[in-house]
Design a protein around this motif. Sequence first.
Motif, PDB file in Angstrom:
ATOM      1  N   SER A   1       0.831  -1.206   0.000  1.00 31.83           N
ATOM      2  CA  SER A   1       0.000   0.000   0.000  1.00 31.83           C
ATOM      3  C   SER A   1       0.862   1.251   0.000  1.00 31.83           C
ATOM      4  O   SER A   1       0.591   2.213  -0.713  1.00 31.83           O
ATOM      5  CB  SER A   1      -0.910  -0.019   1.230  1.00 31.83           C
ATOM      6  OG  SER A   1      -1.638   1.182   1.337  1.00 31.83           O
TER       7      SER A   1
ATOM      8  N   ARG B   1       0.967   4.209  -2.887  1.00 29.99           N
ATOM      9  CA  ARG B   1       0.776   5.627  -2.586  1.00 29.99           C
ATOM     10  C   ARG B   1       1.962   6.451  -3.072  1.00 29.99           C
ATOM     11  O   ARG B   1       1.802   7.564  -3.577  1.00 29.99           O
ATOM     12  CB  ARG B   1       0.581   5.813  -1.075  1.00 29.99           C
ATOM     13  CG  ARG B   1      -0.824   5.477  -0.595  1.00 29.99           C
ATOM     14  CD  ARG B   1      -1.084   6.078   0.788  1.00 29.99           C
ATOM     15  NE  ARG B   1      -0.165   5.548   1.785  1.00 29.99           N
ATOM     16  CZ  ARG B   1      -0.393   4.452   2.504  1.00 29.99           C
ATOM     17  NH1 ARG B   1      -1.520   3.769   2.334  1.00 29.99           N
ATOM     18  NH2 ARG B   1       0.474   4.039   3.409  1.00 29.99           N
TER      19      ARG B   1
ATOM     20  N   ARG C   1       1.772   9.379  -5.746  1.00 34.11           N
ATOM     21  CA  ARG C   1       2.303  10.697  -5.382  1.00 34.11           C
ATOM     22  C   ARG C   1       3.311  11.187  -6.432  1.00 34.11           C
ATOM     23  O   ARG C   1       3.364  12.369  -6.766  1.00 34.11           O
ATOM     24  CB  ARG C   1       2.964  10.621  -4.007  1.00 34.11           C
ATOM     25  CG  ARG C   1       3.471  11.972  -3.497  1.00 34.11           C
ATOM     26  CD  ARG C   1       4.162  11.824  -2.144  1.00 34.11           C
ATOM     27  NE  ARG C   1       4.608  13.112  -1.669  1.00 34.11           N
ATOM     28  CZ  ARG C   1       3.883  13.944  -0.925  1.00 34.11           C
ATOM     29  NH1 ARG C   1       2.651  13.599  -0.574  1.00 34.11           N
ATOM     30  NH2 ARG C   1       4.373  15.114  -0.538  1.00 34.11           N
TER      31      ARG C   1
ATOM     32  N   LEU D   1      -5.347  12.967  -1.894  1.00 34.62           N
ATOM     33  CA  LEU D   1      -4.156  12.306  -1.364  1.00 34.62           C
ATOM     34  C   LEU D   1      -3.722  12.947  -0.058  1.00 34.62           C
ATOM     35  O   LEU D   1      -3.352  12.261   0.909  1.00 34.62           O
ATOM     36  CB  LEU D   1      -3.026  12.374  -2.400  1.00 34.62           C
ATOM     37  CG  LEU D   1      -1.797  11.504  -2.120  1.00 34.62           C
ATOM     38  CD1 LEU D   1      -2.196  10.034  -2.111  1.00 34.62           C
ATOM     39  CD2 LEU D   1      -0.734  11.741  -3.194  1.00 34.62           C
TER      40      LEU D   1
END
Length: 635
Positions: free
Chosen positions: A5, A9, A13, A84
């Motif tokens: 995970s 991310r 990003r 985010l």
Amino acid sequence: MAAASSSLRAQIREELSCSICLELFTRPKVLPCQHTFCQDCLQDHAEVQVPFQCPICRRHVRLPRQGVADLPDNLMAASMCERLQNQATLSGETKEQPQSGNRCSFHPSEEVKLYCKQCNVPVCTECCEEGHDGHPTTGLKKAAQEKRSTVQALINEGRNILESYLNFLRSLREKEKTLNEQKQQRDNSIIQTYNQTVQTMVQALTQSKDLLLSESQQNHSENLDRIQTERDRVLADLNELSVACDRAEQELQQGWAEFLSQQTDFTEVVGKYRGKAALTPVQTQPAVFQPTDTPVPVLGHVIAQSLPSAPIPAAPAPIPAAPAPIPTAPAASFGAARGRGHHHGNQRQWEHQPQNVTFGKGGSGIEQFQDACGVTVSEEGEIFVADWGNKRIQVFTLQGTFILQFPTIVSSPLTQFLFGEQKMKPHDVTLDGEGNLWVVGKTHPGEFAVQYNKQGRVLGKFDLQKTRWFRGVAVDTRRNHILITQTTGDLCNPTHGEVLVFRPDGTLVRTVGQQQGMENPHYITVDGEGNILVSDWDNHCVFVYNEDGQFLFQFGGEGSGEGRLINPKGICTDRAGNIILADNGNRRVEMFDKTGGFLKHITTDMRAPQAVAMATKGQVVVTDVYNTVSIFHNY
């Protein structure tokens, strides 16, 4: 799974980060090329990059009147960045909150310990009595264990979907890079074909112009011949009639007897020309020039090739594959309307087997020289010849057609106006990396290195030490250094030679060749590796140095055998590094390999070869002291 995970991310990003500040987009703005950056980053970039270019693809962008702030917002990128950031904030809050038990949202004083199987919701004891009476229940921990595998499967499915989309974004980035590279190659091909077509058109138009001028001159000469023929005939008649009239007047004054005795002859002469009194006008046929309406030739076409129709996608699977790549047309097909190498049949003979060309003679007119010295050839195939005695540069095509000429003036237009025009006798000429000319030569008071554009406008100059000897010039295009040979001494003192390396403003960088006994260097060149090659007239050899001026080797030596030289002059190299040299004393032009080993004779029947230059397609151009220029296609 936590590590996976975190990795996803991080990749998301990265896709949402500005390539200038490397942070998440802040007020993201999108350029016409579809690249996105922070508004403040673009503002800073616009202040230092004029004209404005995209920081990634270098495409020129015309900013709106209000500047960067007026560019379109990338709303999708802004929304994703906000999500985010919110997710990161929530994640941080969850980690900081202590675990104090699961409280029921309907009955805050009660702890949730059960799970209603019928309603699929966690419940407390009071919930079971009020709304879930009679519903089957189980312990919360047991229910979580039963549901864990299902939830984990959904998590895995979601992660796989995320990974597929990240792969798709990466493929878009690679596709964008490939398209940029293809466009650059395509644009380079268009520009190259344009230059070749323009050159061919100029040559064809020049030949047509010469032919039309020749026909015009022939027509004019024929008409003048008709007029002169008629003039000669009339003058003869005029002379005979004038003499008869003068004699009649003289006899009339002397007496009636003489006049009456000659009256019959005079009557016959006047009667002879009485019928010729009405002279017939001379019939001439002046030619008329009628320009043709031939359209401008088309270079070619940029065609986006059609793609086969994509199949209709099936219903989405539980775990979707990566998104289909965006279809793009293959690199656009490009072809020149008059491209070489694709003609068959009626192609001109010279295009198959180009013939060597020699032109020029002594004099001061066009295609005439007073000591043809240095020579250089541009990427476009223009030959620039230093016409020493006529104080000018003459320019020709690789077929020997005259293009233009300009005087080798030393001063600027203002200085010429104030102090008069000052011309120098050019020794040598070369081209720099920007396509401008550098010419070295001398005037009565001094010697100079002068930079011109291709039309002869003075761009800059610097002074050189006054000597009585020849100079050569070359340019190290990688460092933008001007290299000039120099010989000092006189007939009473031994001479010694050297190579001076200057910046374009005349600043001396270094001196080369003082330690090797160079005596009288004439011509100089710089090869593709930056090595410096100098021909030494008195030593009958060639000195070779690296780009920093360190001596590497020399070759030659006085003699007439293979590999031997007598008074070498012009020097240049080809793309392979082979050395072409004008062996002046032996009346020949020769080729050596990059180590100085003899390869072959290019020509052995010149009178006194002076300078040599290599054209882009391998032609060798040679000047001769006896005022000719030769172009060798086959050697």
